[in-house]
Each structure stands twice: as C-alpha cells, then as structure tokens.
Design an enzyme around this catalytic site. Structure first.
Site, PDB file in Angstrom:
ATOM      1  N   LYS A 146       6.763   3.025  -1.085  1.00 27.84           N
ATOM      2  CA  LYS A 146       7.190   1.798  -0.416  1.00 27.84           C
ATOM      3  C   LYS A 146       8.684   1.662  -0.637  1.00 27.84           C
ATOM      4  O   LYS A 146       9.227   2.161  -1.627  1.00 27.84           O
ATOM      5  CB  LYS A 146       6.472   0.573  -0.985  1.00 27.84           C
ATOM      6  CG  LYS A 146       6.246  -0.529   0.030  1.00 27.84           C
ATOM      7  CD  LYS A 146       5.126  -0.195   0.997  1.00 27.84           C
ATOM      8  CE  LYS A 146       4.881  -1.338   1.970  1.00 27.84           C
ATOM      9  NZ  LYS A 146       3.719  -1.072   2.838  1.00 27.84           N
TER      10      LYS A 146
ATOM     11  N   ASP B  52       7.396  -2.282   8.096  1.00 23.83           N
ATOM     12  CA  ASP B  52       6.629  -3.268   7.336  1.00 23.83           C
ATOM     13  C   ASP B  52       7.260  -4.617   7.668  1.00 23.83           C
ATOM     14  O   ASP B  52       7.924  -4.750   8.707  1.00 23.83           O
ATOM     15  CB  ASP B  52       6.685  -2.951   5.829  1.00 23.83           C
ATOM     16  CG  ASP B  52       5.642  -3.719   5.026  1.00 23.83           C
ATOM     17  OD1 ASP B  52       5.989  -4.803   4.525  1.00 23.83           O
ATOM     18  OD2 ASP B  52       4.494  -3.254   4.908  1.00 23.83           O
TER      19      ASP B  52
END
Length: 452
Positions: free
Chosen positions: A130, A170
């Site tokens: 991430k 995201d």
C-alpha cells in the site's frame, strides 16, 4: 482460544507495540489476524519454527520520500509519500495508492498488512503493499493534481514494475490520477508495461475495474446469504458512502432485486424510504463521480428522499448493511442499533469500516458478518486480471471480466467457509475463515522458501 494461544498473542502484540509505537491502526489489524490464526500456528510446527506470524508483522521494506510540487500560483508545497511493500511471498507487491490528509505510516502499514491476506484469497499471484501521500486533492485544480502526481512518480518509479510492485488507485486516486501517474512513468522509464492498474481502457486498462469492488461485494454477499438459506432479492439494504464502491454496490444490489434505501457522504445521510430507482442512482453518479458534488445538493430532486445532516445510515431499519465509506465508521453503538433493528447481514465494502467493538458485537450475535479482506476483494481481483491481460497483450470484454469476477468471489467465499473453525455453525465466522485461509497460503510459501 487456549491459554497458550492467548499468551502468545499477547506477547506478539506487546513486542509489536514496543517495535512500532504510536501506530494504533497497524496494531489493531495485526491483533485481529493473530487471534484468528494463532491456534493454527501452534498446531503447525513449521509455522511456529519459522516464526511466520512474527515475520508478517514486519514489512519487507518501507520507502518514504519527500514530494515537492508547485501550485497554480507558483508556490512550492512539500508533502510526504510512502510505499509499504509488506510481503511478496506469493507474487509481486500489489495494492493501492491513497492521497488524503489522514495518510500516515501506521494507516499504510495496516492497509498493506490486510492487503497481503486479501490478495492471497483471490488465488492470483499477488503480494501485499500500500502507498500514498498526505496530499489532499480536494479543491485542487486539474493542473495541480497533475503536477503532484508527476512529482510523486519521480520518487516512486524506481521501486515499481510488473514483476516487482504494481500500484493501483485507492481513496483520492481515481482514473485521472492513474493516468497522470502512468503517463509520467512511461516518460521516466521509456517503457510501456503493466506497472500500474486501474488504467484507462485506451491504454491497457480492464473492463469493469471501476465497478469491481462494489460488484464483488454483492457477489460475495449473495454467496454468504445463499449458504445461510437467504437470498438478496427483496431485502432492504442500507449503504454508507457515495463513491465508487457504494454506488456500484447499490447498482448491483438493485439489479439483483434488492431495495437500496440509503447512501451517505461527509455531509450526512440520504434516505429514500421506498428505495432508489435506476434514474435516481444515475443522477447521483453524475453528481458524485463526475462533478464531485454533495448528496445534499441533489436530495431535493429525488422523489421521496430526505437528507439528514451529519447522520449515518445505521439507525435506518434494514435487512442488510454495507459500510462502504471509510475506516471505523461503524462503532459499537451503531452495531447494537443495527442488531436491535433486526439486521440479518453486514458486509464490509471499505477497509475495516467497523470498529473492533462493532465486529465483536456482530460476531456474538446471529448476524452474518463478512470482513473487508474477503468482501471487498473484487477490486484487487480485477486489478490482477488487468495484470494478466497486460502480460499477454489481450483485453477481455466486460462480460468475460464479470464472469471471472463472479467466479473469483464465489471461490473466495468457499475458501473462507472451508477455513472456518466450525464449518457447521450458522452464522459462519467469516472473520476467522478469511484470516486463516489468507494466512495459510502466504505462510506455506514463507516456509517453503526457508529463513534467510
């Protein structure tokens, strides 16, 4: 859980907090998985000997960097950027980029940790990662966002690639941002390769990527309901959020015959007692996804709609609740209200939107509860399909991608079901099932590689 397992979990968490202080989001994510899988670790001498769980509480690497860029007035701004490459035991690192003021190392470590097991559930060859920045895209011009994305990519490009790490979008990073990021990656590397997913269809993207997380949520939910002798048709559904996940979950739920009665945004709750219709949902999509407007602004044009400022959906009576907005949005009090109002199922569309207190309340009740690492895996599943298409130089049509997504979500459900400690219990403990199924795939690979 045995006394020995409880002691080991507590020891692991104490050590984690000493090594990684002031990172509550990361601590919470590790604690949840550790409680689910510690009995399995103690039963498997190879897992215990290799200290697999301890290895997984330490990311492979964390890349942090300064991102300096100019706004439209020529003023220089400095933001922080990160890429947490958590684990690549089963494939290249894979996970989104998040641009939001709340982004910090703890949040990204929690998301990367969860991503590792989510990706493992898809059965595709993807590790977990991430990344992102504390940059806030809201209120910024198109040119400012482009310049920030280019500055961000100049710091990141050395560490990504189709066989190394494949970022995606995201929160705060949609198709526009991916286009800017990928375009600059091409300029910097002089290569056209699948180093990001979520790209436009014109330059290597996959059909149905935008809809995938919301659609996948509904596909998993249908499998879970069917296992418990229920169906989605004619159920009343309350959804939080008004971004891609929430809106496409609403769209698919309506297609399957459910009545969707709520959406929400930072301003409050939109409640349509008789249920949204197709035209209304399309209007909301235009407002939220294209114009980035507020739900409150359009509420007056929706027949039977009421907008409740600063409210959430969880006080609305419903059969199914889908938290699709943000982390820790549904707390213990909201969980009690849903349970008292007769909710039958909750499935997480966002990443860990239910607090630990809410999760425990659901797990102790007769409610079906599906955690995000299983329920919202549809987005990364289609990202994985995009990687496959890029690798072989093909582009599947929407029907092909949707069929594959349906199959993947059905298979994820079955893996979680089969990994549940008590397979005959209803409702199934999907939290433990998803943790165990994802952990086992990653752990087997770590053991096979040896320590070193």
């Amino acid at each position: 859980m045995s006394k020995k397992a409880e002691t080991r979990v507590q020891s692991l968490l104490d050590d984690l907090k000493e090594r990684h202080p002031d990172q509550p989001e990361f601590h919470e994510a590790v604690a949840g998985v550790a409680r689910s899988v510690m009995p399995l670790v103690l039963e498997n001498s190879a897992y215990d000997d290799c200290k697999v769980l301890e290895q997984l509480t330490e990311p492979d690497r964390i890349i942090s960097f300064r991102v300096a860029w100019r706004d439209d007035d020529g003023a220089v701004h400095v933001n922080r950027g990160w890429r947490v490459q958590h684990n690549h035991a089963i494939g290249p690192y894979k996970g989104g980029l998040r641009f939001a003021p709340h982004v910090n190392e703890s949040v990204l470590k929690f998301l990367a940790f969860e991503q590792t097991f989510k990706n493992a559930l898809t059965n595709l060859p993807m590790g977990g990662a991430k990344g992102g920045s504390d940059f806030d895209p809201h209120g910024r011009s198109n040119g400012e966002i482009m310049r920030f994305c280019q500055a961000f990519m100049e710091c990141l490009y050395r560490y990504i690639g189709p066989n190394t790490d494949v970022p995606a979008g995201d929160m705060g990073v949609g198709g526009r941002e991916i286009g800017f990021l990928f375009g600059h990656f091409i300029r910097l590397t002089n290569t056209f390769e699948g180093s990001l997913t979520g790209k436009g269809l014109a330059f290597g993207g996959s059909a149905e990527r935008t809809e995938a997380t919301g659609y996948g949520l509904i596909y998993f939910l249908e499998n879970a309901l069917n296992h418990h002798d229920l169906e989605l048709k004619e159920q009343t559904v309350a959804i939080s959020g008004a971004g891609n996940v929430a809106l496409y979950a609403a769209e698919k739920a309506m297609e399957e015959g459910a009545k969707v009665v709520t959406l929400s945004d930072s301003g409050g709750l939109l409640h349509v007692k008789e249920g949204l219709d197709e035209d209304t949902l399309d209007a909301i999509k235009r407002c939220k996804l294209k114009k980035h407007g507020a739900l409150e602004d359009g509420a007056g044009d929706i027949k039977g709609a009421k907008f409740h400022k600063d409210k959430t959906p969880w006080g609305v009576e419903c059969d199914i609740a889908l938290p699709c907005a943000t982390q820790n949005e549904l707390d213990g009090d909201a969980a009690k209200t849903l349970i008292d109002n007769g909710v039958k199922a909750i499935a997480e569309g966002a990443n860990m939107p239910c607090t630990e207190e809410a999760r425990e309340a659901f797990r102790k009740s007769d409610v079906i509860f599906v955690p995000g690492k299983a329920a919202n895996a549809g987005g990364v599943a289609v990202s994985g399909l995009e990687i496959s298409q890029n690798a072989v130089g093909l582009q599947w049509d929407r029907e092909e991608v949707d069929q594959r997504l349906r199959r993947i979500m059905s298979e994820i459900h079955d893996k979680c079901r089969d990994a549940c400690p008590d397979k005959d219990c209803k409702p199934l403990d999907y939290v433990a099932g998803s943790d165990i199924a994802g952990f086992k795939r990653v752990a087997d690979a770590i053991v096979a590689y040896g320590v070193g």
